[in-house]
Design a protein around this motif. Sequence first.
Motif, PDB file in Angstrom:
ATOM      1  N   GLY A  55      18.540  29.297  34.918  1.00 61.18           N
ATOM      2  CA  GLY A  55      19.477  28.223  35.165  1.00 61.18           C
ATOM      3  C   GLY A  55      20.737  28.582  35.743  1.00 61.18           C
ATOM      4  O   GLY A  55      21.869  27.991  35.607  1.00 61.18           O
ATOM      5  N   LEU A  56      20.938  29.661  36.535  1.00 63.51           N
ATOM      6  CA  LEU A  56      22.134  29.936  37.088  1.00 63.51           C
ATOM      7  C   LEU A  56      22.512  29.372  38.115  1.00 63.51           C
ATOM      8  O   LEU A  56      22.036  28.642  39.009  1.00 63.51           O
ATOM      9  N   ALA A  57      23.840  28.901  37.830  1.00 64.14           N
ATOM     10  CA  ALA A  57      24.650  27.803  38.899  1.00 64.14           C
ATOM     11  C   ALA A  57      25.774  28.302  38.996  1.00 64.14           C
ATOM     12  O   ALA A  57      26.531  28.707  38.021  1.00 64.14           O
ATOM     13  N   ARG A  58      26.526  28.121  40.297  1.00 54.83           N
ATOM     14  CA  ARG A  58      27.953  28.368  40.623  1.00 54.83           C
ATOM     15  C   ARG A  58      28.844  27.189  39.933  1.00 54.83           C
ATOM     16  O   ARG A  58      28.538  26.183  40.148  1.00 54.83           O
ATOM     17  N   ALA A  59      29.918  27.717  39.184  1.00 54.33           N
ATOM     18  CA  ALA A  59      30.867  26.717  38.740  1.00 54.33           C
ATOM     19  C   ALA A  59      32.041  26.144  39.746  1.00 54.33           C
ATOM     20  O   ALA A  59      32.203  25.353  40.072  1.00 54.33           O
ATOM     21  N   LEU A  60      32.592  27.520  40.266  1.00 59.50           N
ATOM     22  CA  LEU A  60      33.528  27.493  41.208  1.00 59.50           C
ATOM     23  C   LEU A  60      33.885  28.859  41.842  1.00 59.50           C
ATOM     24  O   LEU A  60      33.502  29.829  41.186  1.00 59.50           O
TER      25      LEU A  60
END
Length: 650
Positions: free
Chosen positions: A321-326
């Motif tokens: 579930g790796l995802a960029r936040a900012l």
Amino acid sequence: MFVSRQPLHEPGAVPGIGPHHRAAAPGGQLLVRERNGRIRELLRPGTFFDASDPSVSWDGKRIVFAATRGPGQPWRIWIVDENGSELRPLSADESSASAGAPNQPAADDLDPCWLPDGRVAFASTRFGQVAMIGGAPATNLFAAAPGGTPTRISSERNGADEPSVDPLTGRIVYARWWFNRYFATEVDSSGLTTLPARAVPMDTLNLWHAITITPSGDGGKLAGGNPRVRAQTAAYEPVLLNDGTLVGVAAERAALSPAPGRLTLWSFRGGFAEAKLVAGGENGGSACAPAALPDGRVLFSYDPDGRGDYGLYVARTDGSGLARALDLPGTLELDAAVLEPTRRPPVIEVDLPDFPRHLPLTKAIELKDEINQFRFDCLNVYQSGPVDSPFPDAPPFQRNVRIRFYATLSRPEATGGDTVVLLRESKVTDVGAVHEHELPADTPMFEQLVDSQGHVLRSSHGPAHVSGLNSGRFATGTKCVGCHLGHSALAVPHNYHTGARFNAAPSARVEASSVGAGTVGARAVVDRRARGPADRVAWVAAGAERESVRLSWQWPIAVDSLVLYSPYPDRAGGTDLRVRKCQVVLVRSGREVGRRVLQGPLSPAGTRFSCDGVVVDAIEISPLELQGRVLHRRVAALAEIEALARLTRD
């Protein structure tokens, strides 16, 4: 909220990480990301030159952080309201923060976090020590109420960084620089050497691992990791989640010195387990600065391309579930924290008496009889962890064993910045216990177990010589079992009698009637591992008839009970063995003193039976009736044997 900082122009260096860059000030600012995605500055522009490590109070209304006014200026701890108003210093008396060692720059205060009782814990170089290697100032933990005077709560010799709070217990978790320049030797009469060529062979240990203490600094113990693999105990910037999982940072250079290099974020389910990769490392790039999210995920800083540009990302503790936040252009987004109320962890009452903590270590040693003592109790140095626990074995038991207590005294003029003193050499009791009082408190110490000839005890994992330095708090007692990596995390028995009982099987000499080809051999039956492929964790015989395994000891033991484990079923590996009948013969000085026949299948989780304290020096176990196969073969096998016993004076 988070900090957005300029990069450092040094390969592998990240501001805020490691002994040489924890106080680096490339410039940065505190930012808040609103729920709608808007980003705002928390403070007016120009208030500080650089900032780091924001921590949000449990009610979500205040933020404590570290900041510096300019390059070369000391770092201090500040508190501000969630809307950026009411900025004030943590301590009403900042002058004490400059009380470092002579000819040293002003001390730095870093890494603050809120404690459940409303105080703030932080790392600081106020104590004025220099690490044993690298020349960097050594940090220790301090605590202060807003507007109060900081009090030192740790006595680490090399460094204590990045405190956080265990949400389940209210204890402090922090990263300790685990290193000792004094090695065990059998060449020098002191039992110590600083020259690796003269040392007893042992693993090189120079890393930051996770430690947990009470808010008073008492009860130090390992917080997590995988002690069977020393490198997997590394956990800088440690964070414990609501389910007990430890998340921390490992580095290409485990000591983070002179620069950490590539950073790996990994997790340890339940605290002690094999490491699970979250981000960085073999997946590429670098990851650091973890923070817990309410949904169980981890928010952290990630540089996916390894170019030194960190943004904020989220992932589950197994890396999915790796995802960029900012990710803001040209800056490093670090030290994220959730800006909302959080359930307050339990408050642990601080009950240490007040006494002057400004005394240098040398003076504390001189005055130990008057003010500065603690008690050391180890109920059994031969105690190992349970079967399948991730702890290495204690050293095999012996008679006439002694324990040496050494202390290191910080003396900048000495080689390595310290000198070592043998405080005491004491006898380990006949049942493996150590009970010593009037030891100097708040002083970095280490221990060594030696036999009657002065030779350091050894196990398959190295000598019984502490590879770092510990300390005991003033007016407290240290109680533990075992002498091996991670021993402090073992549950301590309720009383002395129970503590005298331990699993003597790993101390045994092991012989088998036969060993199947391609398997690890007879000692697998006492390696304290029952789960796993049979060819790696079990004794597997070459045949099925008249097979046996024998455990023998140099000195007799009183066996309370035996626990026998059959191999775990493994359909893919061709293992479905059921040991339906098993014979146990108890032997003393070559004579049979008891015989047991166990009817019914042995359990993979262990089948226990009483031996009524019979004194033996050998045990023979023979599987008599078998059903099924092991590794696709019809052979006898046992996954593990525990011999729960007490040492005797016979």
